[in-house]
Enzyme design. Structure first.
Site, mmCIF file in Angstrom:
data_model
loop_
_atom_site.group_PDB
_atom_site.id
_atom_site.type_symbol
_atom_site.label_atom_id
_atom_site.label_comp_id
_atom_site.label_asym_id
_atom_site.label_seq_id
_atom_site.Cartn_x
_atom_site.Cartn_y
_atom_site.Cartn_z
ATOM 1 N N LYS A 5 -27.025 -33.399 25.199
ATOM 2 C CA LYS A 5 -27.240 -34.446 26.196
ATOM 3 C C LYS A 5 -28.395 -35.383 25.802
ATOM 4 C CE LYS A 5 -24.472 -32.461 29.464
ATOM 5 N NZ LYS A 5 -24.034 -31.192 28.868
HETATM 6 C C1 LIG Z 1 -22.805 -30.607 28.936
HETATM 7 C C2 LIG Z 1 -22.485 -29.592 27.907
HETATM 8 C C3 LIG Z 1 -21.171 -29.360 27.494
HETATM 9 C C4 LIG Z 1 -19.997 -30.075 28.119
HETATM 10 O O1 LIG Z 1 -19.976 -31.439 27.807
HETATM 11 P P1 LIG Z 1 -19.124 -32.469 28.697
HETATM 12 O O2 LIG Z 1 -19.461 -33.799 28.173
HETATM 13 O O3 LIG Z 1 -19.579 -32.256 30.105
HETATM 14 O O4 LIG Z 1 -17.692 -32.089 28.513
HETATM 15 C C5 LIG Z 1 -20.959 -28.450 26.481
HETATM 16 N N1 LIG Z 1 -21.986 -27.762 25.922
HETATM 17 C C6 LIG Z 1 -23.254 -27.952 26.303
HETATM 18 C C7 LIG Z 1 -24.322 -27.152 25.656
HETATM 19 C C8 LIG Z 1 -23.555 -28.873 27.289
HETATM 20 O O5 LIG Z 1 -24.826 -29.060 27.661
#
Ligand SMILES: *Cc1c(COP(=O)(O)O)cnc(C)c1O
Length: 498
Positions: free
Chosen positions: A111
């Site tokens: 993120k």
């Molecule tokens: C947010 C997240 C996901 C999922 O990603 P999306 O964009 O919501 O599909 C997968 N793995 C981790 C570690 C995350 O933080």
């Protein structure tokens, strides 16, 4: 490039407005109203990460100055914020299997790639649109977005950031990362319920005209750091191109060859960015959607029926414990050639009955491009152990879900394409589960995750990432646990309006 809502094509808006608002006023999501002219296969964006980012951003943020974009990119993607000079380096496990490490940012999860730049994009958007109000970022998190958003927005002038996470629904490390957050402009609270409850609570606040009116009078405007914000999604398109460029540069891929991306999926933001990369001309064969035992998405891609009324399982990949994936709405809008009426109908059925069904034509389009399956916790932990033994390489639980699903894909489909797995978190972020996967799980029962960080480090000879090591000495500042129906009051009291 102009933007409009997935639920109403009538209202065009600029990219700056779309980023500033986060969610469209009709409850839909902002999408580009026309297709960007794709890159030619023999002329894909190339160069450093930042050069690739500039090429992609300029296509979509046409009302931003090039110089502003370049400044934002430089402020986000540098060696102070990312522990690796390539930002999203590839790790070769075998000739046809690569990991793209998306977790070298300050909070150790993918993120950060979007949330390190979003505050800069938002500040520019505020300036371009002449906005006078102070921006209040409201964020629901399944664990990783919250901390990334707090890191990105803490102490940013003229901005407040408030994060809600499901009480008991995130890992111990994730919770500590958020509750120890410093900064004059931050608020954090746990909400009783699961992530979907928390996300719905935030969406209701956005759609509450009376409340947003009251906030406007007090000089505040809400926006979102969730992947419902186009400004969150756009930065994620970049690393698909960066991966392809790196593979061609290293000679692991011939220019023009097709590749697969395997994406551990929750809210469908990351994998949707891969869809847009393909639309922009990236030679993508399949986007492989990997779910955990909350397998709504894999069922949907395999049957065309979205069925959200089922119990939510708390898994060892908590950032994917989601039953309603917001960004799917954007994909369906694209696949139906922008039929807002159809999308609105499906979303209303989802709200009312917890379910909708695609028509055959749309399902065929979906399945031509996406392949999906899921892995439960047992398979996930086994995969962490197998991968460590085979490659001497640690992966976290989310990445392991993707690894397990790729194995299923390869067992069932004839496909010689190289595959890149999007590795979404540093394994230390989920050290409890990783240790349970690798060693005698009984031995470490009851040991805190902070102690497990050090144990994992000693046992595997990998350093604890500095951001996680520092958690042990930090005081918990945010202790509130609230009910979902009290989120409005919590927001108002954080802003000192009640
Ligand atoms: C947010 C997240 C996901 C999922 O990603 P999306 O964009 O919501 O599909 C997968 N793995 C981790 C570690 C995350 O933080």
């Amino acid at each position: 490039m102009r933007y409009y809502s997935t639920r109403n094509q009538g209202n065009y808006t600029s990219s700056a407005e779309a980023i500033k608002q986060g969610l469209a006023p009709d409850g839909g999501l902002y999408v580009p109203s026309s297709r960007a002219v794709p890159f030619k296969t023999d002329n894909l964006p190339a160069g450093s990460y930042n050069e690739i980012a500039a090429a992609v951003f300029k296509l979509f943020l046409t009302d931003f100055d090039s110089a502003d974009l370049e400044k934002a990119i430089a402020a986000a993607y540098n060696e102070a914020n990312f522990a690796h000079p390539s930002i999203t380096p590839l790790r070769k496990l075998s000739a046809d299997l690569f990991m793209m490490e998306l977790w070298h940012g300050p909070t150790c999860a993918f993120k950060d790639i979007a949330l390190q730049i979003l505050p800069h994009l938002l500040n520019t958007a505020v300036r371009i649109t002449g906005e006078q109000s102070e921006i209040v970022i409201l964020t629901a998190t399944s664990g990783d977005t919250g901390k990334s958003a707090l890191e990105g927005f803490s102490n940013v002038p003229n901005t407040k950031i408030i994060v809600y996470f499901p009480a008991g629904g995130v890992s111990e490390v994730q919770q500590l990362q958020m509750t120890t957050q410093e900064g004059r402009n931050v608020g954090v609270a746990a909400v009783h319920g699961n992530f979907d409850d928390t996300q719905n609570g935030v969406k209701e606040i956005f759609n509450d005209r009376r409340l947003t009116g009251q906030l406007a009078e007090a000089g505040y405007r809400l926006s979102s750091a969730n992947s419902i914000n186009w400004g969150r999604l756009l930065p994620q398109i970049v690393y698909y191109f960066a991966a392809y460029h790196d593979l061609v540069s290293s000679g692991d891929l011939r220019p023009g060859d097709m590749i697969n991306f395997v994406v551990p999926t929750g809210n469908f933001g990351n994998i949707l960015a891969g869809y847009y990369a393909r639309e922009l001309g990236l030679p993508v064969n399949r986007l492989i959607c990997a779910a955990n035992s909350n397998n709504v998405l894999s069922d949907f891609i395999n049957t065309g029926i979205y069925q959200s009324r089922r119990p939510l399982h708390r898994t060892c990949s908590p950032s994917m414990d989601i039953l309603v994936s917001s960004n799917l709405e954007r994909l369906l809008f694209e696949l139906t050639d922008h039929q807002a009426g159809v999308i609105t109908g499906w979303m209303e059925q989802l709200m009312k009955n917890g379910e909708y069904k695609l028509d055959k034509g749309t399902l065929t389009k979906l399945q031509d491009l996406f392949w999906a399956d899921y892995a439960d916790d047992r398979e996930t932990l086994q995969t962490i152990a197998d991968n460590y033994r085979e490659f001497d390489y640690l992966i976290d639980t989310h990445t392991a879900v993707a690894r397990a699903v790729l194995r299923k894909y390869r067992a069932r489909e004839e496909d010689g394409c190289l595959s890149v797995i999007l590795s979404t978190a540093n394994p230390f972020k989920f050290s409890g589960s990783v240790i349970r996967a690798l060693y005698d799980s009984e031995m470490y029962r009851g040991v805190s995750e902070l102690d497990l960080l050090n144990i994992l480090s000693l046992k595997t000879n990998n350093p604890v990432p500095p951001g996680l090591a520092a958690l042990a000495g930090k005081p918990v500042k945010h202790k509130q646990v609230i009910e979902r129906h009290n989120m409005r009051d919590h927001l108002l009291s954080t802003l000192e309006l009640i």
